[in-house]
Scaffold this motif. Structure first.
Motif, PDB file in Angstrom:
ATOM      1  N   UNK A 134      -3.918   5.926  -1.360  1.00  0.00           N
ATOM      2  CA  UNK A 134      -3.599   4.662  -2.034  1.00  0.00           C
ATOM      3  C   UNK A 134      -2.102   4.397  -2.016  1.00  0.00           C
ATOM      4  N   UNK A 135      -1.733   3.167  -2.285  1.00  0.00           N
ATOM      5  CA  UNK A 135      -0.327   2.784  -2.298  1.00  0.00           C
ATOM      6  C   UNK A 135       0.401   3.487  -3.440  1.00  0.00           C
ATOM      7  N   UNK A 136       1.660   3.864  -3.185  1.00  0.00           N
ATOM      8  CA  UNK A 136       2.495   4.381  -4.272  1.00  0.00           C
ATOM      9  C   UNK A 136       2.629   3.325  -5.367  1.00  0.00           C
ATOM     10  N   UNK A 137       2.830   2.077  -4.950  1.00  0.00           N
ATOM     11  CA  UNK A 137       2.738   0.939  -5.876  1.00  0.00           C
ATOM     12  C   UNK A 137       1.263   0.525  -5.935  1.00  0.00           C
ATOM     13  N   UNK A 138       0.446   1.333  -6.603  1.00  0.00           N
ATOM     14  CA  UNK A 138      -1.004   1.112  -6.578  1.00  0.00           C
ATOM     15  C   UNK A 138      -1.400  -0.224  -7.201  1.00  0.00           C
ATOM     16  N   UNK A 139      -0.508  -0.836  -7.957  1.00  0.00           N
ATOM     17  CA  UNK A 139      -0.754  -2.109  -8.596  1.00  0.00           C
ATOM     18  C   UNK A 139      -0.409  -3.290  -7.694  1.00  0.00           C
ATOM     19  N   UNK A 140       0.142  -3.026  -6.509  1.00  0.00           N
ATOM     20  CA  UNK A 140       0.614  -4.077  -5.605  1.00  0.00           C
ATOM     21  C   UNK A 140      -0.426  -4.335  -4.513  1.00  0.00           C
ATOM     22  N   UNK A 141      -0.989  -5.532  -4.490  1.00  0.00           N
ATOM     23  CA  UNK A 141      -2.065  -5.844  -3.546  1.00  0.00           C
ATOM     24  C   UNK A 141      -1.582  -5.790  -2.102  1.00  0.00           C
ATOM     25  N   UNK A 142      -0.361  -6.258  -1.838  1.00  0.00           N
ATOM     26  CA  UNK A 142       0.146  -6.249  -0.463  1.00  0.00           C
ATOM     27  C   UNK A 142       0.319  -4.826   0.041  1.00  0.00           C
ATOM     28  N   UNK A 143       0.867  -3.948  -0.787  1.00  0.00           N
ATOM     29  CA  UNK A 143       1.023  -2.550  -0.384  1.00  0.00           C
ATOM     30  C   UNK A 143      -0.337  -1.895  -0.178  1.00  0.00           C
ATOM     31  N   UNK A 144      -1.279  -2.190  -1.060  1.00  0.00           N
ATOM     32  CA  UNK A 144      -2.616  -1.611  -0.917  1.00  0.00           C
ATOM     33  C   UNK A 144      -3.256  -2.012   0.404  1.00  0.00           C
ATOM     34  N   UNK A 145      -3.004  -3.247   0.835  1.00  0.00           N
ATOM     35  CA  UNK A 145      -3.573  -3.716   2.094  1.00  0.00           C
ATOM     36  C   UNK A 145      -2.936  -3.036   3.300  1.00  0.00           C
ATOM     37  N   UNK A 146      -1.745  -2.471   3.125  1.00  0.00           N
ATOM     38  CA  UNK A 146      -1.026  -1.850   4.242  1.00  0.00           C
ATOM     39  C   UNK A 146      -1.262  -0.342   4.342  1.00  0.00           C
ATOM     40  N   UNK A 147      -2.091   0.220   3.470  1.00  0.00           N
ATOM     41  CA  UNK A 147      -2.267   1.674   3.430  1.00  0.00           C
ATOM     42  C   UNK A 147      -2.892   2.225   4.713  1.00  0.00           C
ATOM     43  N   UNK A 148      -3.891   1.546   5.239  1.00  0.00           N
ATOM     44  CA  UNK A 148      -4.561   2.049   6.444  1.00  0.00           C
ATOM     45  C   UNK A 148      -3.585   2.116   7.612  1.00  0.00           C
ATOM     46  N   UNK A 149      -2.741   1.096   7.752  1.00  0.00           N
ATOM     47  CA  UNK A 149      -1.771   1.097   8.844  1.00  0.00           C
ATOM     48  C   UNK A 149      -0.736   2.202   8.658  1.00  0.00           C
ATOM     49  N   UNK A 150      -0.334   2.458   7.405  1.00  0.00           N
ATOM     50  CA  UNK A 150       0.624   3.537   7.141  1.00  0.00           C
ATOM     51  C   UNK A 150       0.038   4.885   7.545  1.00  0.00           C
ATOM     52  N   UNK A 151      -1.201   5.137   7.144  1.00  0.00           N
ATOM     53  CA  UNK A 151      -1.850   6.400   7.513  1.00  0.00           C
ATOM     54  C   UNK A 151      -1.969   6.527   9.029  1.00  0.00           C
ATOM     55  N   UNK A 152      -2.333   5.422   9.697  1.00  0.00           N
ATOM     56  CA  UNK A 152      -2.539   5.468  11.146  1.00  0.00           C
ATOM     57  C   UNK A 152      -1.236   5.789  11.881  1.00  0.00           C
ATOM     58  N   UNK A 153      -0.114   5.263  11.385  1.00  0.00           N
ATOM     59  CA  UNK A 153       1.179   5.535  12.014  1.00  0.00           C
ATOM     60  C   UNK A 153       1.482   7.030  12.031  1.00  0.00           C
ATOM     61  N   UNK A 154       1.276   7.684  10.902  1.00  0.00           N
ATOM     62  CA  UNK A 154       1.557   9.111  10.816  1.00  0.00           C
ATOM     63  C   UNK A 154       0.491   9.923  11.546  1.00  0.00           C
ATOM     64  N   UNK A 155      -0.754   9.494  11.450  1.00  0.00           N
ATOM     65  CA  UNK A 155      -1.844  10.258  12.068  1.00  0.00           C
ATOM     66  C   UNK A 155      -1.669  10.384  13.577  1.00  0.00           C
ATOM     67  N   UNK A 156      -1.157   9.337  14.223  1.00  0.00           N
ATOM     68  CA  UNK A 156      -0.946   9.409  15.678  1.00  0.00           C
ATOM     69  C   UNK A 156       0.005  10.555  16.030  1.00  0.00           C
ATOM     70  N   UNK A 157       1.092  10.655  15.297  1.00  0.00           N
ATOM     71  CA  UNK A 157       2.065  11.722  15.564  1.00  0.00           C
ATOM     72  C   UNK A 157       1.481  13.089  15.227  1.00  0.00           C
ATOM     73  N   UNK A 158       0.735  13.165  14.136  1.00  0.00           N
ATOM     74  CA  UNK A 158       0.128  14.436  13.724  1.00  0.00           C
ATOM     75  C   UNK A 158      -0.817  14.949  14.794  1.00  0.00           C
ATOM     76  N   UNK A 159      -1.658  14.077  15.298  1.00  0.00           N
ATOM     77  CA  UNK A 159      -2.642  14.527  16.289  1.00  0.00           C
ATOM     78  C   UNK A 159      -1.988  14.878  17.623  1.00  0.00           C
ATOM     79  N   UNK A 160      -0.851  14.258  17.917  1.00  0.00           N
ATOM     80  CA  UNK A 160      -0.103  14.678  19.108  1.00  0.00           C
ATOM     81  C   UNK A 160       0.435  16.095  18.918  1.00  0.00           C
ATOM     82  N   UNK A 161       0.916  16.395  17.717  1.00  0.00           N
ATOM     83  CA  UNK A 161       1.402  17.748  17.428  1.00  0.00           C
ATOM     84  C   UNK A 161       0.258  18.753  17.479  1.00  0.00           C
TER      85      UNK A 161
END
Length: 413
Positions: free
Chosen positions: A150-177
């Motif tokens: 969940x978003x660090x600003x869990x009360x913020x709808x815009x941040x909540x909507x961006x959570x999947x993209x944030x996870x995907x950004x890091x996951x790509x690098x993790x799986x490459x490692x």
């Protein structure tokens, strides 16, 4: 009575975070593990204070693999993926280096159980092994999770909507490692915690996120409250009796509003004990008054909160928890995101007020007067303390080890 299980080798790992709260919590767990006959080794981010506090108690210590570079341009990540990015998880080659270090550590120590206190890279590396993994921490270090963090600003709808993209950004690098390590890909970033035993040490009302998965084990808060100087309250006339209303403040003298806060505490009717680490004698003379006592040494939190009516702090979860268990109302001035999330929870629980970071011209006398005059704050604070009557941080280690032994027993079955 605790059911006896086989003696196990337990590795306690710490990787992220700058304060000694991690070490204090690990020691509570380690002492109880050793009392029950387990062999414990610490793998620590910071060895500079380990000798007297850890080695002095007879525990072995090692240096944890840690990420040293600083990100020049951190991407706009909105959830726990930002914490992982700051630990090198956007650099596949660098992360692979960390994983190699942890894997060598595991091969040398051959643990039966890995207990991670804010050590996500250790958790990731351990996926290549068969021993069970536990994550222990407060509600920030062991975050809420589902399909995404969940978003660090869990009360913020815009941040909540961006959570999947944030996870995907890091996951790509993790799986490459992981591919470079011949290790299976992580199906989703939150699998890091979903596949581990997660233990959150926090009062539910003050946990950083409002909701956690049912699989998370909840234990009491972890902080040291019985060490330090005995608070010596100044004696002066005031409305709180012969000595005035007692206020305990645990603040940084570097905070921009520290002089304004001291001016507010100088008003008649209050008497304050202030611990401000690093406060110079000259500044203490300039800002002090007969009804303020500056205490250079850390103060015994149990005694200070038992005697205070108001507690001022920067919303570190340990200080806020100690004050909450004592039924104090609180004024918090968070400095960073983790503290800000706790500050939000203080406000949501109705037990205090928060000054937003970067605020200017705050009327601190008015805030203190509101906390004293509006009885809803004290009623909420006393109700919260009543719900958790008997909760003690020294019992948290027992609760954690109970959960760890259940995990060990299940793994051996």
């Amino acid at each position: 009575m605790h059911r006896r299980i086989a003696v196990s080798r337990v590795l306690l790992a710490w990787e992220l975070g700058a304060n000694m709260g991690h070490l204090d919590r690990m020691l509570l767990t380690a002492r109880e593990l050793r009392r029950r006959g387990h062999e414990v080794t610490f793998v620590l981010k910071d060895l500079s204070r380990a000798h007297g506090r850890v080695v002095g108690e007879g525990f072995a210590v090692m240096q944890s693999p840690i990420w040293l570079p600083r990100m020049a341009r951190p991407p706009g990540l909105v959830n726990f993926s930002a914490v992982l990015a700051s630990a090198g998880w956007l650099d596949p080659a660098g992360l692979a280096g960390l994983l190699s270090g942890w894997r060598t550590m595991f091969d040398l120590c051959r643990p039966d159980l890995l207990v991670c206190d804010h050590a996500p890279s250790a958790m990731l590396a351990a996926r290549a092994y068969r021993f069970p993994v536990a994550a222990v921490g407060n509600g920030f270090e062991v975050p809420a999770f589902g399909d995404v963090f969940p978003a660090l600003h869990y009360w913020d709808a815009a941040d909540s909507a961006a959570c999947a993209a944030s996870d995907a950004t890091v996951l790509r690098a993790v799986n490459a490692a992981l591919a470079a390590m011949d290790q299976p890909a992580l199906p989703r970033l939150t699998a890091l915690f979903a596949d581990a035993l997660c233990i959150v040490a926090s009062l539910p009302e003050l946990a950083h996120y409002p909701a956690y998965p049912d699989s998370v084990v909840r234990v009491g808060p972890s902080f040291v409250d019985d060490a330090g100087a005995v608070p010596q309250w100044p004696q002066c006339e005031g409305e709180g009796g012969s000595g005035g209303i007692p206020v305990f403040a645990y603040l940084s003298p570097e905070h921009a509003d520290f002089p304004a806060l001291m001016a507010a505490l100088r008003q008649p009717g209050l008497r304050s004990v202030v611990h401000a680490k690093g406060l110079s004698a000259a500044t203490a003379r300039e800002l002090g008054a007969p009804n303020i006592r500056f205490e250079p040494a850390p103060v015994r939190m149990d005694l200070a909160t038992a005697q205070a009516r108001i507690v001022l702090s920067h919303a570190s979860v340990g200080t806020v928890s100690a004050a909450a268990l004592a039924g104090c109302v609180q004024l918090v001035l968070p400095n960073h995101m983790e503290q800000y999330m706790v500050g939000r929870r203080v406000v949501e629980a109705g037990i205090g007020l928060m000054v937003e970071p970067g605020s200017r011209g705050t009327d601190y006398p008015a805030l203190l007067r509101r906390l004293l005059d509006d009885t809803s704050f004290s009623a909420a604070a006393m109700a919260l303390a009543g719900r958790h009557a008997g909760v003690r941080p020294d019992h948290t280690g027992v609760q954690v080890v109970d959960a760890l032994e259940r995990c060990l027993a299940h793994g051996a079955a």
